[in-house]
Scaffold this motif. Sequence first.
Motif, PDB file in Angstrom:
ATOM      1  N   UNK A  28       0.753  -1.213  -0.073  1.00  0.00           N
ATOM      2  CA  UNK A  28       0.007   0.101  -0.137  1.00  0.00           C
ATOM      3  C   UNK A  28       0.782   1.155   0.129  1.00  0.00           C
ATOM      4  N   UNK A  29       1.823   1.335   1.011  1.00  0.00           N
ATOM      5  CA  UNK A  29       2.873   2.427   0.804  1.00  0.00           C
ATOM      6  C   UNK A  29       3.475   2.764  -0.498  1.00  0.00           C
ATOM      7  N   UNK A  30       3.911   1.398  -1.072  1.00  0.00           N
ATOM      8  CA  UNK A  30       4.634   1.366  -2.299  1.00  0.00           C
ATOM      9  C   UNK A  30       3.799   2.339  -3.157  1.00  0.00           C
ATOM     10  N   UNK A  31       2.266   1.540  -3.361  1.00  0.00           N
ATOM     11  CA  UNK A  31       1.549   2.259  -4.462  1.00  0.00           C
ATOM     12  C   UNK A  31       1.066   3.633  -4.171  1.00  0.00           C
ATOM     13  N   UNK A  32       1.014   4.202  -2.939  1.00  0.00           N
ATOM     14  CA  UNK A  32       0.865   5.327  -2.514  1.00  0.00           C
ATOM     15  C   UNK A  32       2.066   6.264  -3.180  1.00  0.00           C
ATOM     16  N   UNK A  33       3.248   5.845  -2.934  1.00  0.00           N
ATOM     17  CA  UNK A  33       4.426   6.607  -3.293  1.00  0.00           C
ATOM     18  C   UNK A  33       4.581   6.595  -4.641  1.00  0.00           C
ATOM     19  N   UNK A  34       4.023   5.673  -5.493  1.00  0.00           N
ATOM     20  CA  UNK A  34       4.105   5.730  -7.115  1.00  0.00           C
ATOM     21  C   UNK A  34       3.041   6.520  -7.349  1.00  0.00           C
ATOM     22  N   UNK A  35       1.780   6.870  -6.926  1.00  0.00           N
ATOM     23  CA  UNK A  35       1.039   7.653  -7.218  1.00  0.00           C
ATOM     24  C   UNK A  35       1.370   9.144  -7.201  1.00  0.00           C
ATOM     25  N   UNK A  77       1.863  12.044  -9.871  1.00  0.00           N
ATOM     26  CA  UNK A  77       1.326  13.525  -9.604  1.00  0.00           C
ATOM     27  C   UNK A  77       2.116  14.594  -9.710  1.00  0.00           C
ATOM     28  N   UNK A  78       3.580  14.274  -9.028  1.00  0.00           N
ATOM     29  CA  UNK A  78       4.641  15.214  -9.455  1.00  0.00           C
ATOM     30  C   UNK A  78       5.063  15.443 -10.490  1.00  0.00           C
ATOM     31  N   UNK A  79       5.309  14.309 -11.026  1.00  0.00           N
ATOM     32  CA  UNK A  79       5.740  14.477 -12.587  1.00  0.00           C
ATOM     33  C   UNK A  79       4.788  15.207 -13.508  1.00  0.00           C
TER      34      UNK A  79
END
Length: 174
Positions: free
Chosen positions: A157-164, A168-170
């Motif tokens: 869950x934390x990895x998915x959240x970090x990828x999202x 968004x930042x990109x």
Amino acid sequence: MDPDAGGTDAVGSGPGSGPVRRRPVHLRVRWVLLVALGGMIGTAVREALVLAFPAPAHGFPLTVLGINVIGAFALGSLLEFLARRGPDQGARRAARLGLGTGVLGGFTTYSALAADTAQLVGPAPGTGLLYLAASVIVGTAAAWVGIAAAAAFSRRRERRRARRHDRRRAGAAT
């Protein structure tokens, strides 16, 4: 510091009463009632399962064994999940006490384990001791698997959240 020592129920909090002392969780009516309500629910579910799937006379009480193993897994998962979400406060404390101590505490039962073991040891000591050992060993393993499963789920869950967040930042940078 004990997470149960804090909270909002203050003793001696009026003017001129001196330092504020916090009432421990086990002395706060709302938490005691939450645990009691959860315990009633867990006990009712356990009893319904035991009545629906009774153990054969002098046979292995598989229903209680299954209940205790499932409860150990669920408790391990719940506590790991809550610990990874933050401090033991508010909704997390309510979940720990209501679901963990209450529902799962009422669902699993040491008294049924002890009574079933005592019933088995009389006519079949080997079966009774096997049941006791299996309950403790498999229950401990189930709690560990529950902790590991909740930890793995949280990491994913934390990895998915970090990828999202990175996407968004990109997207905002372009």
